[in-house]
Motif scaffolding. Structure first.
Motif, mmCIF file in Angstrom:
data_model
loop_
_atom_site.group_PDB
_atom_site.id
_atom_site.type_symbol
_atom_site.label_atom_id
_atom_site.label_comp_id
_atom_site.label_asym_id
_atom_site.label_seq_id
_atom_site.Cartn_x
_atom_site.Cartn_y
_atom_site.Cartn_z
ATOM 1 N N ALA A 62 -25.119 13.366 15.375
ATOM 2 C CA ALA A 62 -24.504 14.552 14.611
ATOM 3 C C ALA A 62 -23.026 14.408 15.023
ATOM 4 C CB ALA A 62 -25.115 15.926 14.906
ATOM 5 N N LEU A 63 -22.674 14.306 16.082
ATOM 6 C CA LEU A 63 -21.275 14.232 16.514
ATOM 7 C C LEU A 63 -20.642 12.946 16.041
ATOM 8 C CD1 LEU A 63 -21.712 15.254 20.370
ATOM 9 C CD2 LEU A 63 -21.031 16.637 18.548
ATOM 10 N N LEU A 64 -21.108 11.944 16.008
ATOM 11 C CA LEU A 64 -20.330 10.775 15.399
ATOM 12 C C LEU A 64 -20.273 10.995 13.989
ATOM 13 C CD1 LEU A 64 -22.438 7.533 16.707
ATOM 14 C CD2 LEU A 64 -20.318 8.310 17.351
ATOM 15 N N MET A 65 -21.284 11.517 13.022
ATOM 16 C CA MET A 65 -20.737 11.775 11.734
ATOM 17 C C MET A 65 -19.594 12.825 11.594
ATOM 18 S SD MET A 65 -22.830 9.767 10.178
ATOM 19 C CE MET A 65 -22.146 10.309 8.658
ATOM 20 N N SER A 66 -19.672 13.648 12.293
ATOM 21 C CA SER A 66 -18.760 14.836 12.356
ATOM 22 C C SER A 66 -17.267 14.182 12.637
ATOM 23 C CB SER A 66 -18.948 15.785 13.383
ATOM 24 O OG SER A 66 -17.834 16.721 13.241
ATOM 25 N N GLN A 67 -17.309 13.287 13.695
ATOM 26 C CA GLN A 67 -16.025 12.473 13.888
ATOM 27 C C GLN A 67 -15.579 11.647 12.729
ATOM 28 O OE1 GLN A 67 -14.641 12.989 16.865
ATOM 29 N NE2 GLN A 67 -12.795 11.903 16.198
ATOM 30 N N VAL A 68 -16.581 11.031 12.192
ATOM 31 C CA VAL A 68 -16.126 10.375 10.929
ATOM 32 C C VAL A 68 -15.634 10.728 9.936
ATOM 33 C CG1 VAL A 68 -17.127 8.616 9.204
ATOM 34 C CG2 VAL A 68 -17.686 8.184 11.501
ATOM 35 N N LEU A 69 -16.214 12.138 9.619
ATOM 36 C CA LEU A 69 -15.556 12.916 8.317
ATOM 37 C C LEU A 69 -14.167 13.387 8.801
ATOM 38 C CD1 LEU A 69 -18.823 15.304 7.657
ATOM 39 C CD2 LEU A 69 -18.053 13.372 6.281
ATOM 40 N N ASP A 70 -14.201 13.866 9.935
ATOM 41 C CA ASP A 70 -12.771 14.386 10.477
ATOM 42 C C ASP A 70 -11.610 13.154 10.515
ATOM 43 O OD1 ASP A 70 -13.538 16.786 10.864
ATOM 44 O OD2 ASP A 70 -13.726 16.648 13.145
ATOM 45 N N ASP A 71 -12.032 11.848 10.974
ATOM 46 C CA ASP A 71 -11.159 10.617 10.952
ATOM 47 C C ASP A 71 -10.963 10.380 9.648
ATOM 48 O OD1 ASP A 71 -11.232 10.983 13.624
ATOM 49 O OD2 ASP A 71 -12.461 9.194 13.903
ATOM 50 N N ASN A 72 -11.722 10.341 8.560
ATOM 51 C CA ASN A 72 -11.520 9.827 7.275
ATOM 52 C C ASN A 72 -10.783 10.850 6.400
ATOM 53 O OD1 ASN A 72 -12.258 7.138 7.060
ATOM 54 N ND2 ASN A 72 -14.268 8.010 7.681
ATOM 55 N N GLY A 73 -10.631 12.077 6.904
ATOM 56 C CA GLY A 73 -9.852 13.243 5.911
ATOM 57 C C GLY A 73 -10.790 13.699 4.886
ATOM 58 N N TRP A 74 -11.952 13.792 5.048
ATOM 59 C CA TRP A 74 -13.042 14.123 4.184
ATOM 60 C C TRP A 74 -13.521 15.508 4.230
ATOM 61 C CZ3 TRP A 74 -16.632 9.038 4.797
ATOM 62 C CH2 TRP A 74 -15.900 8.184 4.259
ATOM 63 N N THR A 75 -12.560 16.395 5.001
ATOM 64 C CA THR A 75 -12.808 17.814 5.338
ATOM 65 C C THR A 75 -11.754 18.471 4.472
ATOM 66 O OG1 THR A 75 -11.953 17.607 7.429
ATOM 67 C CG2 THR A 75 -14.246 17.460 7.248
ATOM 68 N N ASP A 76 -11.777 19.663 4.182
ATOM 69 C CA ASP A 76 -10.679 20.470 3.595
ATOM 70 C C ASP A 76 -10.070 21.096 4.664
ATOM 71 O OD1 ASP A 76 -12.609 22.545 4.152
ATOM 72 O OD2 ASP A 76 -12.912 22.920 2.047
ATOM 73 N N GLU A 77 -9.014 22.196 4.208
ATOM 74 C CA GLU A 77 -8.334 23.039 5.152
ATOM 75 C C GLU A 77 -9.145 23.938 6.042
ATOM 76 O OE1 GLU A 77 -8.431 25.099 1.334
ATOM 77 O OE2 GLU A 77 -7.849 22.981 1.924
ATOM 78 N N ASN A 78 -10.443 24.254 5.504
ATOM 79 C CA ASN A 78 -11.373 24.924 6.132
ATOM 80 C C ASN A 78 -12.475 24.243 7.225
ATOM 81 O OD1 ASN A 78 -10.388 27.327 5.186
ATOM 82 N ND2 ASN A 78 -11.416 27.058 3.343
ATOM 83 N N GLY A 79 -12.194 22.871 7.269
ATOM 84 C CA GLY A 79 -12.883 22.142 8.223
ATOM 85 C C GLY A 79 -14.400 21.747 7.417
#
Length: 94
Positions: A62-79
């Motif tokens: 789960a931590l890895l997936m969260s890191q991938v989402l953040d690193d690729n910019g696939w989150t909005d301004e609310n995370g």
């Protein structure tokens, strides 16, 4: 820290909370150290940081997936995960 990572970490901390006192770091501390180690590791590295060796496999995934989402910019301004950002990356001209 992005909101996604913060929310995921908070959920993991609640799930991993244990009773009792010990001189050893708590699971919560171990997870927090792992999150930081994942942020600090070299770009492109796939090795599991030493700080993550005591993190449960499901939590580490789960931590890895969260890191991938953040690193690729696939989150909005609310995370929050933003499907539009993901799709924009897939439809962009090469």
């Amino acid at each position: 820290m992005r909101h996604t990572t913060t929310l995921l970490l908070a959920a993991l901390l609640l799930a991993g909370a244990t009773a009792g006192c010990s001189s050893e770091p708590s699971y919560d501390d171990t997870v927090a150290d792992c999150v930081q180690a994942l942020k600090d590791r070299a770009e492109g590295s796939k090795d599991k940081p030493d700080a993550c060796k005591d993190v449960k496999d499901d939590d580490y995934t789960a931590l890895l997936m969260s890191q991938v989402l953040d690193d690729n910019g696939w989150t909005d301004e609310n995370g929050e995960f933003d499907m539009g950002e993901l799709l924009e990356d897939t439809t962009a001209a090469p």
